[in-house]
Enzyme design. Sequence first.
Site, short mmCIF file in Angstrom:
data_model
loop_
_atom_site.label_atom_id
_atom_site.label_comp_id
_atom_site.label_asym_id
_atom_site.label_seq_id
_atom_site.Cartn_x
_atom_site.Cartn_y
_atom_site.Cartn_z
N CYS A 42 20.70 14.58 31.21
CA CYS A 42 20.11 15.60 32.07
C CYS A 42 19.08 16.46 31.36
O CYS A 42 18.33 17.19 32.00
CB CYS A 42 21.20 16.48 32.67
SG CYS A 42 22.11 17.46 31.45
N CYS A 58 31.71 10.90 23.15
CA CYS A 58 32.06 9.56 22.68
C CYS A 58 32.54 9.64 21.24
O CYS A 58 31.81 10.12 20.36
CB CYS A 58 30.87 8.62 22.80
SG CYS A 58 31.20 6.95 22.18
N CYS A 66 26.26 16.19 27.60
CA CYS A 66 26.93 17.45 27.92
C CYS A 66 28.22 17.17 28.69
O CYS A 66 28.46 16.06 29.17
CB CYS A 66 26.01 18.35 28.74
SG CYS A 66 25.59 17.69 30.37
N CYS A 81 30.15 5.00 27.50
CA CYS A 81 29.05 5.68 26.82
C CYS A 81 27.75 4.92 27.09
O CYS A 81 27.71 3.68 26.96
CB CYS A 81 29.33 5.73 25.32
SG CYS A 81 27.97 6.39 24.33
N CYS A 84 26.76 3.04 23.23
CA CYS A 84 27.59 2.01 22.60
C CYS A 84 28.47 1.27 23.59
O CYS A 84 29.20 0.35 23.19
CB CYS A 84 28.45 2.62 21.50
SG CYS A 84 29.67 3.80 22.09
N SER A 342 10.05 11.58 -19.69
CA SER A 342 10.20 12.11 -21.05
C SER A 342 9.28 11.37 -22.00
O SER A 342 9.18 10.14 -21.96
CB SER A 342 11.66 11.98 -21.52
OG SER A 342 12.08 10.63 -21.47
N LYS A 348 2.76 6.83 -30.46
CA LYS A 348 3.62 5.68 -30.22
C LYS A 348 3.82 5.41 -28.73
O LYS A 348 4.17 4.30 -28.34
CB LYS A 348 4.97 5.88 -30.90
CG LYS A 348 4.89 5.87 -32.42
CD LYS A 348 6.28 5.91 -33.02
CE LYS A 348 6.20 5.80 -34.54
NZ LYS A 348 7.54 5.83 -35.17
N ASP A 378 8.16 16.57 -25.58
CA ASP A 378 8.99 17.11 -26.66
C ASP A 378 8.23 17.17 -27.98
O ASP A 378 8.78 17.66 -28.97
CB ASP A 378 10.25 16.25 -26.83
CG ASP A 378 11.49 17.10 -27.04
OD1 ASP A 378 11.51 18.25 -26.58
OD2 ASP A 378 12.43 16.60 -27.68
N ASP A 793 22.97 8.18 -23.10
CA ASP A 793 23.13 7.62 -21.78
C ASP A 793 24.54 7.07 -21.56
O ASP A 793 25.17 7.34 -20.53
CB ASP A 793 22.08 6.52 -21.54
CG ASP A 793 21.93 5.60 -22.75
OD1 ASP A 793 22.76 5.71 -23.67
OD2 ASP A 793 21.00 4.78 -22.77
#
Length: 1093
Positions: A42, A58, A66, A81, A84, A342, A348, A378, A793
């Site tokens: 609605c 549902c 509603c 429903c 579904c 990082s 290098k 760093d 890690d």
Amino acid sequence: MNTGGRLVAGSHNRNEFVLINADEIGRIESVQELSGETCQICGDEVEITVDEELFVACNECAFPVCRTCYEYERKEGSQACPQCKTRYKRIKGSPRVEGDEEEYETDDLEHEFDYGNPDAPGFKQKVGVVPSVPAGSTGSATASSSQEFEIPLLTYTAEDAEIHCDQQAIIVPRSMVPEKDIALYGYGSVAWRDRMEEWKRRQNDKLEVINHQQSNGNGDLDISEMDPDLPMMDEGRQPLSRKIPISSSKISPYRLIIILRLVVLGFFFHYRILHPVHNAYGLWITSVICEIWFAVSWILDQFPKWCPVERETYLDRLSLRYERAFEGGKSSELASVDIFVSTVDPMKEPPLITANTVLSILAVDYPVDKVSCYVSDDGAAMLTFEALSETSEFARKWVPFCKKFSIEPRAPEWYFSQKMDYLKNKVHPAFVKERRAMKREYDEFKVQINRLVAMAEKVPEDGWTMQDGTPWPGNNVRDHPGMIQVFLGHDGLPDVEGNELPRLVYVSREKRPGFEHHKKAGAMNSLVRVSAVLSNAPYLLNVDCDHYINNSKALREAMCFMMDPTSGKKVGYVQFPQRFDGIDRHDRYSNRNVVFFDINMKGLDGLQGPIYVGTGCAFRRQALYGCDAPTKKKPPSKTCNCWPKWCCLCCGSRKKNGGKSKKDKKKKTKQRDASKQIHALETIEQRIKEPNIATPPRISQETLEKKFGQSPVFVASTLSEDGGVLEGVSSTSLLKEAIHVISCGYEDKTEWGKEVSRLVSCFSVYFDMFSNDRLNVNMLNQVGWIYGSVTEDILTGFKMHCRGWRSVYCTPKRPAFKGSAPINLSDRLHQVLRWALGSVEIFLSKHCPIWYGYGGGLNWLERLSYINSVVYPWTSIPLIVYCTLPAICLLTGKFIVPEISNYASIVFMALFISIALTGILEMQWGRVGIDDWWRNEQFWVIGGASSHLFALVQGLLKVLAGVSTNFTVTSKGGDDGAFSELYLFKWTSLLIPPTTLLIINIVGVVVGVADAINNGYDSWGPLFGKLFFAFWVIMHLYPFLKGLTGKQERLPTVIVIWSILLASIVTLLWVRINPFVSRDGPVLELCGLNCDD
């Protein structure tokens, strides 16, 4: 965040805060918008019950309807429903219709609408419990008695701890909204039916339009352009990922072979122990000890691969669930992600590689306001800073080009260098022209970066200065303030098309003499804090500077696991496999590590999840803060007041539970699961605030500061479950706090990276907004990446698994990340040395998985895997000894086994066949080629004979003598030419042990063959076993031999000298001290010939 495009530097300890040549900083405005949900029939709003919960019609899909439409559909419609097609169940308070008697629930028809007076004092229109009533009592007595007690509440996901077995739960029905006039909608009238039919007709027309567009070739529809009244399809409500077990035709034979191999190992050791070699007892006992160690090592490696799985994600469902268009133009509801890059040494780790990684992040297929990229320098190098500045300018052109034409990969260096037809699937007429223009732009960008690198090779005597004449704050690498620069952001410069760009932030933490900075782990923890202050995304992703995003949907792949409302709440991190570019076709040194990433990691994914490998990993921020994984609350067992709890284990509770049928228990479980799904969908699909199920205990500021540090802004950000910066805080204050949290002394007397004693829980939060599972946050847990090992890690992932978190291994069809690997032999050995040294440090620490973490949430097979990851360097000792035995046997004429009988031959053959079959079946379900598998076996011997041995020595020296080793950054750059570094020889002491093994085994083969030729035909039989043993060693060391020779096809002189020297020393010692020769002199035997004739 606007910083005027200038660098922010400062030191909290020295009370310094400098905004170099900066403009006025504005304020941040953050507005949180909430929208309600409308009925899909609605169009009216779905009412909110007195419990502050949305009305749900549902229980299967929570399709927004509603209550008025629900009542009409049950009375006049199909009673199902609309989405579904599940039959509506009767909600208490609703009229009964035909067919309700077939449902499981039984209703009290007499007192169906007798709910008491809502205005009466003490009445709670919520879910509650009342004491059980004896048989024969009336319903009114029950209602009256219920008001005399405090009624504990039920939640959607779990029973409250106060609900005991002698109480029964009742659900008070939701009342309809009083101000809604049912007659206004023509309840039960023809007009109402016509209105509903008109709505259905509009929906069918919309679906026909979509199908027509798809049939005309417009398959990629923008969901945001669809009508908001279009009902969401079932696809958006399905799980975002699924687990795919290995097929039984592959895994069942694999497990059977493992069991058979165990049985064969038992027979093998039975024979080896009961049949000693008396004339070579030392050789025999040494070989048996080595073989026992190898068997234990195989068990630690094999059984964690018992339950391998694969996973599949559904990116379309993720978009349907979180990226639908809402009224008011609300943005995507995907979670924000902070990405960490990082870097340390720009010499290098070339700036061009780092720039490509950053560009691939900025161009990722994810909402730009949800992505923030933090680059940790760093090394405080001005070269990195200037290169990042140039990268931010080029990103304004590169990012819109990538998104306009959907190119892959989005790192320009690899995109322009790939050998493929770049016009494939490209239909835009301007693509070729714009690609050529972008190629020219990138070439100019590369020239600019190369110019910066060339300038950085000669450091001025007075240090570097910035463009405005300000001295570079990081001229002294070991003594400099913290630096932050926001290059791009939501308030910064847009791209060339006027669109926003993701945030890009340069961070260099403060470093001062006398402070421990904890290398990469310390840098990552600094990024965690500064990102929490500036953006505070609930999820993090860390990558190395050389690992670019190869799949632009990598973040979405991770979110399919993290944001799944049912299975994502316990996922601490999502690990992606590492894939590499620039490796030679034969992969001589097993750089791809395919066996580990495609076999071992899939096996761990079937347990508690893969280990963290240091890069390409998405984290949940709360998991890094030391929170325990959420656990379900269990109701207390039935006990009496006069006896202890254990007394009722065999009497009271068993009697009470005995009356319940299995059907009732199954029905309860089904209802509880359904309520969980409803609650999750209410929160996600309807986008409403979750009601306050419980109030977290009050947290003292002192306790929080002891755990997280002295920054009030950062401490406040840790209490935000869903992330987001604090409202009402100026940009200047945020930048000052960001400088504060990266100061060198911030972690003092806190729990960052440390392990402390268990304290009383300082606070508890609800980890997942979709469930009522409580997240236990114990002060036992440290915060962030763990210190104490160069392989932070492994230790960080291990501690998360000990706290009950699980991890997920995500392997999309297109690799999510790609990086570079050291193809040079020396660099490869140094890389393996660093990994092995970290494992030795963990083994010799209190965090060793052999004795740490019991009583937590760690799976026992997962523990075996972690034990194997810290024990494998110790295998180098028996491996080197075992590889020396063939040469000794050939030089002395002895052997480690006696004369082989038929029984022994069968056992040995069965062992070799089981080893081969295990490898073949692993290659089959892991989809690994035989070349990759064999290279892995070869480098296991090479690394064990060199890097693992040196790591063991260095680790023992560090722990016992305090001699620390320097961290060597692996070179990420390569010379010109394909695989030029593959043939580059670099001297290192790691090359000596394998070379020595090669020489002595080759010498042994020569001596053994010469001795057999001299002694005649009878001596060839015993020689074959010794030759097989020696060739086994030489074949495994063959890649090492090729790496030594290189292009010159000759062995370097220094290696020859050292190896011959060591081989000569070993030979002389053997001649002087031979424990395998009888001390009573030579053994004389009759040869059977008459010498007198």
